[in-house]
Scaffold this motif. Structure first.
Motif, short mmCIF file in Angstrom:
data_model
loop_
_atom_site.label_atom_id
_atom_site.label_comp_id
_atom_site.label_asym_id
_atom_site.label_seq_id
_atom_site.Cartn_x
_atom_site.Cartn_y
_atom_site.Cartn_z
N GLN A 200 -4.77 7.30 7.20
CA GLN A 200 -4.38 7.86 6.12
C GLN A 200 -2.86 8.74 6.25
OE1 GLN A 200 -7.23 8.26 7.89
NE2 GLN A 200 -8.45 7.73 6.19
N ASP A 201 -2.65 8.90 7.15
CA ASP A 201 -1.17 9.71 7.57
C ASP A 201 -0.25 8.73 7.87
OD1 ASP A 201 -2.38 12.31 6.91
OD2 ASP A 201 -2.80 12.62 9.22
N HIS B 295 0.75 -1.14 0.05
CA HIS B 295 -0.06 -0.19 -0.02
C HIS B 295 0.90 1.25 -0.14
CE1 HIS B 295 -3.97 -2.15 0.44
NE2 HIS B 295 -3.14 -2.95 0.92
N ALA C 224 -0.07 4.41 8.88
CA ALA C 224 -0.61 3.10 9.34
C ALA C 224 -0.06 2.46 10.52
CB ALA C 224 -0.50 2.34 7.81
N ARG D 195 3.47 2.29 1.58
CA ARG D 195 4.01 2.92 2.72
C ARG D 195 5.44 2.37 2.79
NH1 ARG D 195 -0.14 5.26 5.79
NH2 ARG D 195 -1.73 5.40 4.16
N GLN E 32 -8.74 -1.71 10.31
CA GLN E 32 -8.81 -0.16 10.05
C GLN E 32 -7.59 0.59 10.27
OE1 GLN E 32 -11.91 0.66 12.42
NE2 GLN E 32 -13.33 -0.70 11.56
N SER E 33 -6.86 -0.14 10.92
CA SER E 33 -5.59 0.76 11.00
C SER E 33 -4.43 0.98 9.88
CB SER E 33 -4.74 0.55 12.50
OG SER E 33 -4.45 -0.75 12.33
N THR E 34 -4.76 0.22 8.87
CA THR E 34 -3.97 0.14 7.79
C THR E 34 -4.68 0.47 6.60
OG1 THR E 34 -4.03 -2.10 7.47
CG2 THR E 34 -1.97 -1.15 8.82
N PRO E 35 -4.43 0.75 5.34
CA PRO E 35 -5.16 0.83 4.01
C PRO E 35 -5.60 -0.78 3.67
CG PRO E 35 -3.03 2.08 3.94
CD PRO E 35 -2.81 1.19 5.25
N SER F 16 -3.79 11.38 11.24
CA SER F 16 -4.91 10.51 11.14
C SER F 16 -4.43 9.12 10.68
CB SER F 16 -5.93 10.90 10.08
OG SER F 16 -5.59 10.72 8.90
N ASN G 141 5.38 6.79 7.49
CA ASN G 141 4.01 6.69 7.21
C ASN G 141 3.30 5.57 7.69
OD1 ASN G 141 5.04 5.27 5.25
ND2 ASN G 141 4.45 6.93 3.60
#
Lengths: 335, 335
Positions: A268-269, A177, A271, A179, A329-332, A265, A242
């Motif tokens: 988004q900002d 993703h 993960a 990062r 949810q804490s990662t894309p 966030s 990130n």
DNA sequence: ATCGGTGCCGTTACCGCTAACATGAGCATA
DNA sequence: TATGCTCATGTTAGCGGTAACGGCACCGAT
């Protein structure tokens, strides 16, 4: 407390020798049905309960095992402890619990005190002692099993998670993703799991063609507060970060909180990936992506292995569980 | 495992009687400095560790206590266990942990097995057994302390939380925010805490001039799943409910999830109050308003009381902690 | 010279149980 | 009748410590 009824009391009352009583209790040797019934009746009537401590002295077996954990209040350990205790209970064994509170001296003292208590075996979770010390301490025990720590197999069996693999899963997920600026909050330096995860993460980075030192790494206590402090510092020092890979879920939740404080966030900002998949992981907001390990099963497997070793059976002396990445949810990438 | 070094080995090697060795170890009686040094040196050299089991047989003291909890994997108990273990550890005591998994038969068997192991005392958390059975089981123990369960004081000391008061706090908070249709998810019927909380809640309702049966009550297992199921059912049966008071935080989190499923927003549609203030409470979303109890302190106090009773000292035989309401986002009134 | 104290240490018996061997009755076999 | 077996039980000797008591040398006081 009344005086305890002894085996001689039962013997006298039933008009047999105490050896006969012993035979009835332990179902050893030949006993006539009549005598057996008589003895059992007297035992019942007197409320006799054999002293497992006297028995232990005579037989050199205590039917007790020791369990050493860093901190039972850390949600990773209670489930393991349950796995162990359930397994032990079914086989008539008791479990003595020792917390080391991340203090090597206390860990050492605990292992010795279990030796004094003549436990039949010990299980050590996440041992933090240096290898030679640990080996010396294991030596005098009849049997031992380590969880998430390796040691020569004649000294102890090992049940562990493939930490490097798990960290690799997490890193690959992050890289997939996009990062690439990954921070690693590694937990205590003395934790073998932490070291292996760092190696696994670095390997995954390298395989993706990234520089090996591109992983920003820091240590911390394996607690919520430790994660909070470490994340603050790491992000402050490396604002490009990130993604954060964390030692365990508690640390990850601390990191989550640090991000909130810094108005970053998640995901988004930044993960965030945790480890262990404790109850917490699914319940926090955003729910935590985490590397899941089968805690109860690990406990049960460790107990099983310990009993094999106590019995002197040759069995597998290493069991490795493959962890699994749970994407939340804490990662894309969580749909 | 090598053969253990015994006290006679040490005695022979040091050319003294084993009684002298024993005296050195236990710091009893008069020993010349020279002999003491010699004996200590031999002990060191041979790596002698006294068998606490042989000592236990001779002295009728094992320096071990038993701890019985419903389920160490329930986050309420590990902190209590830590409080107990830390306190015990400092005094040279070990702790045998038993999980009852909410099974009365196993609870009974556990208490008996601790008797067999001749522990010096037991601490039982949240006993679920019927009163007469419990008393019978306590009787043979040298000392006992119960947490969150009462019993005649010659049988056991008691450390508890004022559950009725805590429930009252929660209800008054809800009423103050105009939530009058309160559902109560009470946990296991065999839990004394659950019963007391129900009483406290009803009393608070009555004092506010509401009918005593206006509290919708249901039982459940003290788990996340139990809370989920109970909340679904309770809300389905009583759609007017606008607040839920829950047995513990796990149950409350289950209720939270039930609300989410039913598209009820928390706290706007339904306010939720948990109990115990475990780590979870502050971490879920919305953060849980909960009745906080000092878990570690309770454990330490219980251990302290137990040691007093083991020593035969007359001390307080009941300690009551006042819980505190922590208002977070799952109820109105959190700024 | 006798006595009592005290500092130091050994001897004996036991804690409650079991391993190992001994005993003796009953019975089939030679 | 003597032999050898099985079954059911008793006897003895520990397991590794400690409690309780005893002994002895050495000292000062009477």
């Amino acid at each position: 407390m009344k005086n305890k009824v002894t085996i001689s009391d039962v013997a006298r009352e039933a008009n047999v020798s105490s050896q006969t009583v012993s035979r009835v209790i332990n179902r050893k040797g030949e006993i006539s049905d009549e005598t057996r019934r008589l003895v059992l009746e007297v035992i019942q009537r007197l409320g006799y309960r054999p002293s497992s401590i006297a028995r232990g002295l005579a037989t050199n077996r205590t039917f007790t095992i020791g369990l050493v954990v860093p901190d039972i209040a850390n949600p990773f350990f209670p489930e393991i402890a349950r796995g162990i205790e359930d397994f032990a209970w079914e086989r008539g064994y008791g479990v003595i619990l020792c917390n080391t509170v991340e203090d090597p001296a206390r860990e050492e003292a605990a292992i010795k005190s279990l030796e004094d208590k003549r436990v039949d075996g010990i299980i050590i979770c996440s041992a933090r002692l240096a290898q030679p010390t640990l080996c010396d301490l294991l030596q005098p025990h009849r049997a031992a099993v380590l969880i998430n720590r390796t040691v020569p197999s004649q000294l102890a069996g090992v049940v562990r998670v493939d930490d490097a693999y798990g960290a690799g899963l997490a890193v690959n997920h992050l890289l997939a993703h996009h990062r690439r600026e990954i921070g690693f909050i590694a937990g205590p330096a003395s934790s073998q799991s932490g070291v292996l995860r760092a190696e696994g993460a670095q390997k995954a980075m390298a395989e993706a063609g990234l520089a090996i030192d591109s992983l920003r790494k820091t240590e911390c206590k394996p607690t919520h507060a430790g994660g909070l402090a470490a994340a603050r510092e790491l992000i402050a020092g490396h604002p490009e970060i990130n993604a954060l890979l964390c030692y365990n879920d508690l640390v990850a939740i601390g990191a989550l909180q640090a991000c909130r404080e810094m108005n970053l966030s998640v995901p988004q900002d930044v993960a965030i990936v945790g480890c262990d998949d404790t109850l917490l992981a699914g319940l926090v907001q955003p729910a935590l992506t985490t590397v899941s390990v089968p805690k109860y099963e690990i406990g049960a497997a460790a107990a099983g292995m310990l009993f094999s070793r106590i019995a002197g059976e040759a069995g597998r002396d290493e069991i490795v569980y493959k962890p699994e990445l749970i994407v939340r949810q804490s990662t894309p990438g969580c749909q």
